[in-house]
Design an enzyme around this catalytic site. Structure first.
Site, PDB file in Angstrom:
ATOM      1  CD  GLN A  88      16.405  11.127 -16.336  1.00 11.12           C
ATOM      2  OE1 GLN A  88      15.348  10.860 -16.895  1.00 11.12           O
ATOM      3  NE2 GLN A  88      16.781  12.352 -16.043  1.00 11.12           N
ATOM      4  CE  LYS A  89      24.510   9.270 -22.144  1.00 11.67           C
ATOM      5  NZ  LYS A  89      23.897   9.236 -23.457  1.00 11.67           N
ATOM      6  CB  SER A 134      27.567   3.655 -27.685  1.00  9.77           C
ATOM      7  OG  SER A 134      26.526   2.868 -27.136  1.00  9.77           O
ATOM      8  NE  ARG A 135      27.255  10.023 -30.688  1.00  9.63           N
ATOM      9  CZ  ARG A 135      25.925   9.974 -30.747  1.00  9.63           C
ATOM     10  NH1 ARG A 135      25.234   9.900 -29.626  1.00  9.63           N
ATOM     11  NH2 ARG A 135      25.280   9.989 -31.907  1.00  9.63           N
ATOM     12  CG  HIS A 162      27.173   1.334 -22.284  1.00  5.69           C
ATOM     13  ND1 HIS A 162      26.118   1.603 -21.440  1.00  5.69           N
ATOM     14  CD2 HIS A 162      27.033   2.179 -23.336  1.00  5.69           C
ATOM     15  CE1 HIS A 162      25.395   2.599 -21.939  1.00  5.69           C
ATOM     16  NE2 HIS A 162      25.915   2.952 -23.102  1.00  5.69           N
ATOM     17  CD  GLN A 175      16.251   8.247 -27.131  1.00  8.41           C
ATOM     18  OE1 GLN A 175      16.836   8.500 -28.181  1.00  8.41           O
ATOM     19  NE2 GLN A 175      16.653   7.276 -26.326  1.00  8.41           N
ATOM     20  N   GLY A 183      25.023   0.481 -18.946  1.00 12.88           N
ATOM     21  CA  GLY A 183      23.743   1.205 -18.947  1.00 12.88           C
ATOM     22  C   GLY A 183      22.676   0.404 -19.664  1.00 12.88           C
ATOM     23  CG  HIS A 184      22.966  -0.316 -23.847  1.00 15.66           C
ATOM     24  ND1 HIS A 184      24.252   0.062 -24.172  1.00 15.66           N
ATOM     25  CD2 HIS A 184      22.150   0.508 -24.553  1.00 15.66           C
ATOM     26  CE1 HIS A 184      24.215   1.049 -25.042  1.00 15.66           C
ATOM     27  NE2 HIS A 184      22.957   1.356 -25.283  1.00 15.66           N
ATOM     28  CD  GLN A 217      18.297   7.667 -33.623  1.00 14.68           C
ATOM     29  OE1 GLN A 217      17.367   6.887 -33.727  1.00 14.68           O
ATOM     30  NE2 GLN A 217      18.934   7.834 -32.464  1.00 14.68           N
TER      31      GLN A 217
HETATM   32  P1  AMP Z   1      21.480   3.983 -27.335  1.00 12.87           P
HETATM   33  O1  AMP Z   1      22.026   2.627 -27.669  1.00 12.87           O
HETATM   34  O2  AMP Z   1      22.501   4.978 -26.967  1.00 12.87           O
HETATM   35  O3  AMP Z   1      20.480   4.460 -28.361  1.00 12.87           O
HETATM   36  O4  AMP Z   1      20.646   3.775 -26.002  1.00 12.87           O
HETATM   37  C1  AMP Z   1      19.654   2.776 -25.893  1.00 12.87           C
HETATM   38  C2  AMP Z   1      18.951   2.950 -24.578  1.00 12.87           C
HETATM   39  O5  AMP Z   1      19.897   2.818 -23.517  1.00 12.87           O
HETATM   40  C3  AMP Z   1      18.295   4.323 -24.431  1.00 12.87           C
HETATM   41  O6  AMP Z   1      17.043   4.172 -23.797  1.00 12.87           O
HETATM   42  C4  AMP Z   1      19.279   5.052 -23.564  1.00 12.87           C
HETATM   43  O7  AMP Z   1      18.692   6.082 -22.789  1.00 12.87           O
HETATM   44  C5  AMP Z   1      19.776   3.930 -22.665  1.00 12.87           C
HETATM   45  N1  AMP Z   1      21.064   4.293 -22.065  1.00 12.87           N
HETATM   46  C6  AMP Z   1      22.177   4.707 -22.733  1.00 12.87           C
HETATM   47  N2  AMP Z   1      23.156   5.003 -21.849  1.00 12.87           N
HETATM   48  C7  AMP Z   1      22.650   4.764 -20.612  1.00 12.87           C
HETATM   49  C8  AMP Z   1      23.170   4.876 -19.291  1.00 12.87           C
HETATM   50  N3  AMP Z   1      24.409   5.307 -19.043  1.00 12.87           N
HETATM   51  N4  AMP Z   1      22.366   4.545 -18.244  1.00 12.87           N
HETATM   52  C9  AMP Z   1      21.097   4.115 -18.479  1.00 12.87           C
HETATM   53  N5  AMP Z   1      20.552   3.979 -19.695  1.00 12.87           N
HETATM   54  C10 AMP Z   1      21.309   4.299 -20.755  1.00 12.87           C
END
Ligand code: AMP
Length: 302
Positions: A156-157, A194-195, A41, A161, A43-44, A68
């Protein structure tokens, strides 16, 4: 954002991704890395954009890491969208995407050697999800050893982690810089995740109460209230008005250790986890940072 990279390499094996990165290194390229679990999305996309701005060659990974997820968690139900993810990464200008199968990452089954992240891994997210941060730290260590990036981009979300991975990189002298990127939000404030795809329309609307509660706590702090019980009570009341949302924790913590603090101050994090319908969401905001992460940057060890 950079031009689409027409020749994005899709690598399913460690050998192939190392070869792609090796060729870039031979040309003198710096390497940025964005680890993800897919279902990408905006954020990524922000992490990818930061990686492209700061490096010559950018690698993303898509791997839903089973170690995890605890028993009964949503490993099977975790959203997956291989086609959409690749299109997004290609148009964002990523040079190589690493998409290993579980057997490629764990050919011997559960790893015998794991990273134990210490006390921070046993509180908040770590308390609610035993073993979660050990799985995160171990897979990050593996991915960092495979990609050997100069810089890793994380959100930072997932603040706890981020703190776990920063500490691992320091403790284990990993020669890379962890670059933190601010949380990207939907127009109603909900942190992109993603959720969120798993929420039905009523739950999706209800979930907006989470950033509202965090923002209300920040507003109270800016008005002079620093007592943690008062802040938690105020934010908790806002969430309690929304019947589809069940709060798991809401705490005011030190941004490095995640230990609870008595009084909010500049840099303090307000963190929460909640179940919305059947979906577990986390979010946080930082005092005085407009929601952005601000730990001072360190130079990479080389
Ligand atoms: P995930 O795919 O959820 O494991 O996230 C992969 C990376 O994207 C991690 O470093 C998350 O912190 C980052 N991430 C997920 N959601 C956001 C968001 N809304 N804004 C910024 N970074 C995000």
């Amino acid at each position: 954002m950079a031009d689409a990279h027409p020749l994005m390499q899709v690598c399913a094996t460690i050998k192939d991704v190392r070869a792609a990165i090796g060729r870039a290194r031979n040309n003198g390229s710096s390497v940025g890395f964005v680890p993800t679990m897919g279902a990408l999305h905006a954020g990524h996309a922000a992490l990818v954009a930061a990686a492209i701005a700061g490096n010559d060659f950018v690698v993303a990974s898509i791997f839903v890491n089973p170690t995890q997820f605890g028993p009964g968690e949503d490993f099977q139900a975790y959203p997956r969208d291989a086609g959409g993810d690749r299109a997004m990464l290609r148009s964002a200008g990523v040079h190589a995407v690493f998409v290993p199968a579980v057997g490629e990452m764990y050919p011997l089954g559960e790893p015998a050697t794991v990273v134990a992240p210490g006390p921070i891994a046993r509180i908040l997210e770590g308390a609610d999800r035993p073993g979660h941060f050990e799985g995160v730290a171990t897979v990050c260590a593996k991915l960092f050893n495979i990609v050997r990036p100069d810089r890793v981009y994380m959100g930072q979300k997932d603040a706890q982690q981020l703190a776990v991975v920063r500490r691992m990189v320091r403790d284990l002298n990993m020669p890379l810089e962890v670059v933190a990127c601010p949380t990207v939000r939907e127009s109603d404030g909900l942190a992109m995740s993603s959720r969120n795809r798993l929420l039905n329309p009523q739950e999706r609307t209800a979930a907006a109460v989470l950033p509202q509660a965090l923002s209300a706590a920040l507003t109270l702090i800016h008005a002079g209230e620093t007592s943690v019980p008062a802040l938690v009570e105020h934010a908790g009341q806002i969430i309690a008005r929304q019947p589809l949302v069940r709060l798991q924790y809401l705490e005011v913590v030190d941004p490095r250790t995640f230990a609870p603090v008595d009084h909010a101050a500049a840099g303090t994090l307000i963190v929460l986890a909640a179940i919305v319908g059947s979906v577990r969401l986390i979010d946080n905001m930082q005092v005085g940072q407009g929601g952005a992460w601000s730990e001072p940057r360190k130079r990479p060890e080389r």
